[in-house]
Design an enzyme around this catalytic site. Sequence first.
Site, PDB file in Angstrom:
ATOM      1  CD  GLU A 243     -36.038   5.662 -22.761  1.00  0.00           C
ATOM      2  OE1 GLU A 243     -35.345   5.772 -23.793  1.00  0.00           O
ATOM      3  OE2 GLU A 243     -35.674   6.094 -21.654  1.00  0.00           O
TER       4      GLU A 243
ATOM      5  CG  HIS B 249     -30.392   0.011 -18.951  1.00  0.00           C
ATOM      6  ND1 HIS B 249     -29.557  -0.248 -20.021  1.00  0.00           N
ATOM      7  CD2 HIS B 249     -31.053   1.164 -19.239  1.00  0.00           C
ATOM      8  CE1 HIS B 249     -29.727   0.710 -20.925  1.00  0.00           C
ATOM      9  NE2 HIS B 249     -30.605   1.563 -20.483  1.00  0.00           N
TER      10      HIS B 249
ATOM     11  CE1 TYR C  15     -34.200   2.926 -22.923  1.00  0.00           C
ATOM     12  CE2 TYR C  15     -34.135   1.403 -21.074  1.00  0.00           C
ATOM     13  CZ  TYR C  15     -33.764   2.604 -21.652  1.00  0.00           C
ATOM     14  OH  TYR C  15     -32.968   3.472 -20.958  1.00  0.00           O
TER      15      TYR C  15
ATOM     16  CG  HIS D 120     -33.657   7.527 -28.109  1.00  0.00           C
ATOM     17  ND1 HIS D 120     -34.737   6.683 -28.040  1.00  0.00           N
ATOM     18  CD2 HIS D 120     -33.182   7.620 -26.840  1.00  0.00           C
ATOM     19  CE1 HIS D 120     -34.910   6.290 -26.780  1.00  0.00           C
ATOM     20  NE2 HIS D 120     -33.973   6.839 -26.032  1.00  0.00           N
ATOM     21  CD  GLU D 121     -30.251   9.466 -25.307  1.00  0.00           C
ATOM     22  OE1 GLU D 121     -30.758  10.086 -24.347  1.00  0.00           O
ATOM     23  OE2 GLU D 121     -30.186   8.226 -25.351  1.00  0.00           O
TER      24      GLU D 121
ATOM     25  CG  HIS E 188     -35.067  11.077 -23.430  1.00  0.00           C
ATOM     26  ND1 HIS E 188     -36.112  10.394 -22.850  1.00  0.00           N
ATOM     27  CD2 HIS E 188     -34.223  10.123 -23.902  1.00  0.00           C
ATOM     28  CE1 HIS E 188     -35.908   9.091 -22.956  1.00  0.00           C
ATOM     29  NE2 HIS E 188     -34.772   8.907 -23.601  1.00  0.00           N
TER      30      HIS E 188
ATOM     31  CG  HIS F 202     -25.912   4.013 -21.629  1.00  0.00           C
ATOM     32  ND1 HIS F 202     -26.077   2.840 -22.335  1.00  0.00           N
ATOM     33  CD2 HIS F 202     -27.158   4.526 -21.463  1.00  0.00           C
ATOM     34  CE1 HIS F 202     -27.358   2.653 -22.574  1.00  0.00           C
ATOM     35  NE2 HIS F 202     -28.031   3.659 -22.056  1.00  0.00           N
ATOM     36  CB  ALA F 203     -26.571   7.775 -25.582  1.00  0.00           C
TER      37      ALA F 203
END
Length: 605
Positions: free
Chosen positions: A399, A499, A509, A371-372, A375, A341-342
């Site tokens: 997020e 999750h 999210y 997206h990552e 962060h 999971h990323a």
Amino acid sequence: MKRILLPLCALLILAGCNRKAEPTVEDARKFLADAESRLLALDVEDQQADWVHENFITDDTEAVSAKADQRAIDESVRLAKEATRYDKLQLPEDMARKMKLLKNGLVLATPADPKESEEVTRLGASLDGAYGKGKYCPDRLKSSDHPCLDVEDVTRIMATSQKPDELLDVWKGWHTISPPMRKDFARFVELSNKGARELGFKDTGAMWRAKYDMAPDDFSKELDRLWDQMRPLYLSLHAYVRWKLHDKYPNAVPATGPMPADMLGNIWAQDWTNIYKLVAPPAADPGYDLTQILKSRNTTPKQMVEYGESFFKSLGFAPLPATFWERSLFTKPRDRDVVCHASAWDLNFVDDLRIKVCIDSTAEYFVTLHHELGHNFYQRAYDMQPFLFRDSANDGFHEAIGDTIALSVTPEYLVKLGFIPKAPDASKDIGLLLNKALEKIAFLPFGLIIDEWRWKVFSGEIPPDQYNKAWWDLRLKYEGIVPPVARTEDDFDPGAKYHVPANVPYMRYFLADILQFQFHRALAKEAGCPAAGSDTPLHRCSIYQSTAAGTRLNAMLSMGTSKPWQDALQVIAGTRQMDASAILDYFAPLKAWLDEQNKGKPVGW
């Protein structure tokens, strides 16, 4: 006779004069400094142990990770309880906020009993590991070189297959990984609730909601308000997709009522983009396929990440550190189980930035990597803040940042990368918007129900013997989605979503889906899009190469959680209220088109 005068406390000790003196502001200052130093050291140790565990899943790394989790959580709980000693003091604003964050910032509160504390953290690590090791081993593959399917394999089949029998098979197969988690999850809920109550919260769900700079009940009402804004657009999309899929699969998808969860291109039915070709309007093909482009260019996993980094650099952000490239995981190892999971990491809370993603060269991963990295750039932007402020304004902000960047992955941006020779004309926009809606709008109710379900589980409204029924009741209510086959309480379908066993709050999210469009609208305006006198729609605006937008973005990122999220929202979007109107603006042409297509057809379920 000489008279000896004893101190008053010595004379009255039996009357209780030995109680602690009332704390002072200086006492509070020292407490916070010690707390930040202690938490930083423990959280670094915890991050390192979790990184090793998720990259090398064994019984030993699980035990090490659980112990590190326990030490960090126990100390956080101890400090949260001690922070209440300073409740009556009038503290400076920054100190008062740190005290609040100490008390409201926990995801898991371990009970005071050492055995129960050890048990709940062990259960947490075990549940996380069970998901990471989850595989479906169908009989048809027994004699093959690849007899079992992990989540990445299942995801690929769900994304590409158009065979209802195959989709149903892998859907059922993946959901076999979670029933063994059910008993441990129920015990985990019991123990985490005990820890939350020891901190003064009604339950763990109330503890989670308390971190949003609003009363927990007010926050729940805010979510209802935002969903009410969005629901008409979702209903239009649901109705359109249903009748299009019914035309393709009349025996698998009904003409009316809810849709089966296995027919929407995603194992959790949370993202419908993989069925775009089945529901796309005629003549809406933009003339390019990003996945095909990436594969034709033999784009490597590292190059995929470099594209994401280049976007942030174009806004004026510094490059990622060399250690990022040395320590990140970009591809799935052949010799061991990992949690694919990323995820994005900052192991020392300063500059040890990393991502862990099992990258495939697809459009989905292209967006995921933006997206990552969002962060990571957020983490570095607030690394000069005091430790307790090294986090996002709220978890939805964290997020939203990368997704805000991904909204700028427009055809015009792809032209600048040299991926396509020219952007398609406006006649293709309905297809582009529909594709984006299958990702963003389809996700919104799913983003709500995971924590709606967990909050009810934590509160006791959903008892263990109704876990699965309640899960599907909520999915029906919000999404109009049902399981493709009958389910019972022998199943534990929530556990098939990362999750839930990993104990990661999910409302972030949903909030991110709202906030990213607010951020995009504000930053696009800062970048000069649409330009004065032009008719460029919001969905064609990109902030790529706009240092003005980057400056505004960084001003918000660097605040961390030093101020309430409403203040951070004011800095980036010019308002203090979350608002779904930016989504409605973005998708306005699509909504009108969907309503036209749905004339004479049932809407809702």
